[in-house]
Motif scaffolding. Sequence first.
Motif, PDB file in Angstrom:
ATOM      1  N   GLY A 111       0.793  -1.223   0.000  1.00 25.97           N
ATOM      2  CA  GLY A 111       0.000   0.000   0.000  1.00 25.97           C
ATOM      3  C   GLY A 111       0.825   1.272   0.000  1.00 25.97           C
ATOM      4  N   HIS A 112       2.142   1.139   0.007  1.00 25.75           N
ATOM      5  CA  HIS A 112       3.037   2.295   0.080  1.00 25.75           C
ATOM      6  C   HIS A 112       4.229   2.078  -0.850  1.00 25.75           C
ATOM      7  CE1 HIS A 112       0.674   3.661   3.476  1.00 25.75           C
ATOM      8  NE2 HIS A 112       0.726   2.416   3.926  1.00 25.75           N
ATOM      9  N   PRO A 113       4.004   2.194  -2.153  1.00 28.31           N
ATOM     10  CA  PRO A 113       5.049   1.830  -3.123  1.00 28.31           C
ATOM     11  C   PRO A 113       6.311   2.683  -3.069  1.00 28.31           C
ATOM     12  CG  PRO A 113       3.176   2.889  -4.213  1.00 28.31           C
ATOM     13  CD  PRO A 113       2.776   2.645  -2.794  1.00 28.31           C
ATOM     14  N   GLU A 114       6.246   3.873  -2.475  1.00 27.90           N
ATOM     15  CA  GLU A 114       7.446   4.711  -2.388  1.00 27.90           C
ATOM     16  C   GLU A 114       8.380   4.260  -1.275  1.00 27.90           C
ATOM     17  OE1 GLU A 114       4.335   6.012  -2.012  1.00 27.90           O
ATOM     18  OE2 GLU A 114       3.966   6.990  -3.928  1.00 27.90           O
ATOM     19  N   TRP A 115       7.883   3.423  -0.390  1.00 29.70           N
ATOM     20  CA  TRP A 115       8.659   2.944   0.751  1.00 29.70           C
ATOM     21  C   TRP A 115       9.260   1.589   0.424  1.00 29.70           C
ATOM     22  CZ3 TRP A 115       9.144   5.609   5.459  1.00 29.70           C
ATOM     23  CH2 TRP A 115       8.380   6.784   5.552  1.00 29.70           C
ATOM     24  N   HIS A 116      10.371   1.280   1.063  1.00 29.50           N
ATOM     25  CA  HIS A 116      11.025  -0.006   0.877  1.00 29.50           C
ATOM     26  C   HIS A 116      11.693  -0.419   2.186  1.00 29.50           C
ATOM     27  CE1 HIS A 116      14.147   3.000   0.116  1.00 29.50           C
ATOM     28  NE2 HIS A 116      15.006   2.082   0.539  1.00 29.50           N
ATOM     29  N   LEU A 117      12.118  -1.640   2.236  1.00 25.16           N
ATOM     30  CA  LEU A 117      12.826  -2.146   3.399  1.00 25.16           C
ATOM     31  C   LEU A 117      14.312  -1.895   3.199  1.00 25.16           C
ATOM     32  CD1 LEU A 117      12.233  -3.625   6.027  1.00 25.16           C
ATOM     33  CD2 LEU A 117      12.582  -5.768   4.808  1.00 25.16           C
ATOM     34  N   GLU A 118      14.913  -1.204   4.168  1.00 25.98           N
ATOM     35  CA  GLU A 118      16.343  -0.876   4.078  1.00 25.98           C
ATOM     36  C   GLU A 118      16.952  -0.929   5.473  1.00 25.98           C
ATOM     37  OE1 GLU A 118      18.589   3.244   3.326  1.00 25.98           O
ATOM     38  OE2 GLU A 118      17.550   2.512   1.542  1.00 25.98           O
ATOM     39  N   GLY A 119      17.893  -1.799   5.656  1.00 27.59           N
ATOM     40  CA  GLY A 119      18.560  -1.901   6.960  1.00 27.59           C
ATOM     41  C   GLY A 119      17.618  -2.243   8.095  1.00 27.59           C
ATOM     42  N   GLY A 120      16.597  -3.037   7.803  1.00 26.28           N
ATOM     43  CA  GLY A 120      15.643  -3.429   8.832  1.00 26.28           C
ATOM     44  C   GLY A 120      14.612  -2.377   9.179  1.00 26.28           C
ATOM     45  N   LYS A 121      14.541  -1.321   8.371  1.00 24.70           N
ATOM     46  CA  LYS A 121      13.591  -0.233   8.610  1.00 24.70           C
ATOM     47  C   LYS A 121      12.732  -0.018   7.371  1.00 24.70           C
ATOM     48  CE  LYS A 121      17.108   2.195  11.226  1.00 24.70           C
ATOM     49  NZ  LYS A 121      17.952   3.369  11.311  1.00 24.70           N
ATOM     50  N   LEU A 122      11.559   0.575   7.568  1.00 24.98           N
ATOM     51  CA  LEU A 122      10.777   1.075   6.444  1.00 24.98           C
ATOM     52  C   LEU A 122      11.391   2.412   6.067  1.00 24.98           C
ATOM     53  CD1 LEU A 122       7.135   0.314   7.665  1.00 24.98           C
ATOM     54  CD2 LEU A 122       8.547  -1.017   6.077  1.00 24.98           C
ATOM     55  N   ALA A 123      11.798   2.569   4.821  1.00 28.98           N
ATOM     56  CA  ALA A 123      12.541   3.771   4.419  1.00 28.98           C
ATOM     57  C   ALA A 123      11.942   4.387   3.159  1.00 28.98           C
ATOM     58  CB  ALA A 123      14.002   3.424   4.166  1.00 28.98           C
ATOM     59  N   HIS A 157       8.983   8.527  16.403  1.00 35.61           N
ATOM     60  CA  HIS A 157       9.960   9.372  15.731  1.00 35.61           C
ATOM     61  C   HIS A 157      10.816   8.593  14.737  1.00 35.61           C
ATOM     62  CE1 HIS A 157       8.933  11.058  19.683  1.00 35.61           C
ATOM     63  NE2 HIS A 157       8.789  12.151  18.969  1.00 35.61           N
ATOM     64  N   PRO A 158      10.827   9.031  13.475  1.00 38.86           N
ATOM     65  CA  PRO A 158      11.644   8.341  12.472  1.00 38.86           C
ATOM     66  C   PRO A 158      13.123   8.699  12.613  1.00 38.86           C
ATOM     67  CG  PRO A 158      10.604  10.253  11.485  1.00 38.86           C
ATOM     68  CD  PRO A 158      10.072  10.141  12.900  1.00 38.86           C
ATOM     69  N   ASP A 159      13.953   7.821  12.101  1.00 42.02           N
ATOM     70  CA  ASP A 159      15.357   8.168  11.902  1.00 42.02           C
ATOM     71  C   ASP A 159      15.383   9.066  10.675  1.00 42.02           C
ATOM     72  OD1 ASP A 159      16.033   6.502  14.001  1.00 42.02           O
ATOM     73  OD2 ASP A 159      16.623   4.839  12.712  1.00 42.02           O
ATOM     74  N   LEU A 203      13.786   9.046   5.442  1.00 38.43           N
ATOM     75  CA  LEU A 203      13.177   8.706   6.718  1.00 38.43           C
ATOM     76  C   LEU A 203      13.241   7.195   6.880  1.00 38.43           C
ATOM     77  CD1 LEU A 203       9.934  10.899   6.697  1.00 38.43           C
ATOM     78  CD2 LEU A 203      12.200  11.456   7.604  1.00 38.43           C
ATOM     79  N   GLY A 204      13.495   6.744   8.094  1.00 39.05           N
ATOM     80  CA  GLY A 204      13.508   5.328   8.413  1.00 39.05           C
ATOM     81  C   GLY A 204      12.668   5.072   9.653  1.00 39.05           C
ATOM     82  N   LEU A 205      11.780   4.105   9.579  1.00 39.49           N
ATOM     83  CA  LEU A 205      10.902   3.795  10.698  1.00 39.49           C
ATOM     84  C   LEU A 205      11.116   2.372  11.189  1.00 39.49           C
ATOM     85  CD1 LEU A 205       7.798   5.593   9.293  1.00 39.49           C
ATOM     86  CD2 LEU A 205       8.778   6.013  11.540  1.00 39.49           C
ATOM     87  N   ILE A 206      11.292   2.256  12.488  1.00 40.52           N
ATOM     88  CA  ILE A 206      11.414   0.974  13.175  1.00 40.52           C
ATOM     89  C   ILE A 206      11.010   1.210  14.627  1.00 40.52           C
ATOM     90  CG2 ILE A 206      13.852   1.341  13.733  1.00 40.52           C
ATOM     91  CD1 ILE A 206      14.238  -1.699  13.414  1.00 40.52           C
ATOM     92  N   GLY A 239       3.103  -2.439  13.660  1.00 36.36           N
ATOM     93  CA  GLY A 239       1.950  -1.714  13.147  1.00 36.36           C
ATOM     94  C   GLY A 239       2.061  -0.217  13.392  1.00 36.36           C
ATOM     95  N   ARG A 240       2.757   0.182  14.457  1.00 39.64           N
ATOM     96  CA  ARG A 240       2.958   1.625  14.713  1.00 39.64           C
ATOM     97  C   ARG A 240       3.760   2.264  13.594  1.00 39.64           C
ATOM     98  NH1 ARG A 240       5.374   3.548  19.982  1.00 39.64           N
ATOM     99  NH2 ARG A 240       7.154   2.467  19.108  1.00 39.64           N
ATOM    100  N   ASP A 241       4.752   1.533  13.087  1.00 35.05           N
ATOM    101  CA  ASP A 241       5.571   2.058  11.994  1.00 35.05           C
ATOM    102  C   ASP A 241       4.741   2.184  10.719  1.00 35.05           C
ATOM    103  OD1 ASP A 241       8.100   2.056  13.508  1.00 35.05           O
ATOM    104  OD2 ASP A 241       7.793  -0.115  13.476  1.00 35.05           O
ATOM    105  N   VAL A 242       3.931   1.169  10.457  1.00 36.99           N
ATOM    106  CA  VAL A 242       3.073   1.192   9.266  1.00 36.99           C
ATOM    107  C   VAL A 242       2.070   2.340   9.373  1.00 36.99           C
ATOM    108  CG1 VAL A 242       1.403  -0.103   7.896  1.00 36.99           C
ATOM    109  CG2 VAL A 242       3.392  -1.271   8.867  1.00 36.99           C
ATOM    110  N   ALA A 243       1.519   2.562  10.558  1.00 39.59           N
ATOM    111  CA  ALA A 243       0.582   3.675  10.756  1.00 39.59           C
ATOM    112  C   ALA A 243       1.283   5.012  10.524  1.00 39.59           C
ATOM    113  CB  ALA A 243      -0.016   3.615  12.161  1.00 39.59           C
ATOM    114  N   MET A 244       2.528   5.132  10.967  1.00 35.03           N
ATOM    115  CA  MET A 244       3.283   6.369  10.761  1.00 35.03           C
ATOM    116  C   MET A 244       3.586   6.574   9.282  1.00 35.03           C
ATOM    117  SD  MET A 244       4.299   8.842  12.659  1.00 35.03           S
ATOM    118  CE  MET A 244       5.153  10.343  12.279  1.00 35.03           C
TER     119      MET A 244
END
Length: 96
Positions: free
Chosen positions: A16-28, A56-58, A68-71, A80-85
């Motif tokens: 549902g978020h094609p601009e985001w990808h998995l990078e270094g264990g984070k959603l980026a 708070h994202p990295d 931005l990186g979310l974990i 799910g908190r990261d996905v919501a963010m």
Amino acid sequence: MAKALNAEGIQEALKGHPEWHLEGGKLARKWTFKDFVEAMAFVNRVAATAEAAGHHPDIDIRYNQVTLGLISHDAGGITGRDVAMVSQIDKEFETK
């Protein structure tokens, strides 16, 4: 504490978020702006949104590029908190 998503759950969330990808264990996700001033204005807006959400994202700033990186560090992975963010950031900072 939120439970970390498994690999299948992360891939499902990314659909549902094609601009985001998995990078270094984070959603980026990376944004590119006209210049450093625009990049910093974006970072300040994201900071206000993140503070209000208490999540708070990295943030990596390289002149006119912001990543931005979310974990969820407390859960040891993406939750799910990261996905919501991600959803909130996409909605508030939609690029056309």
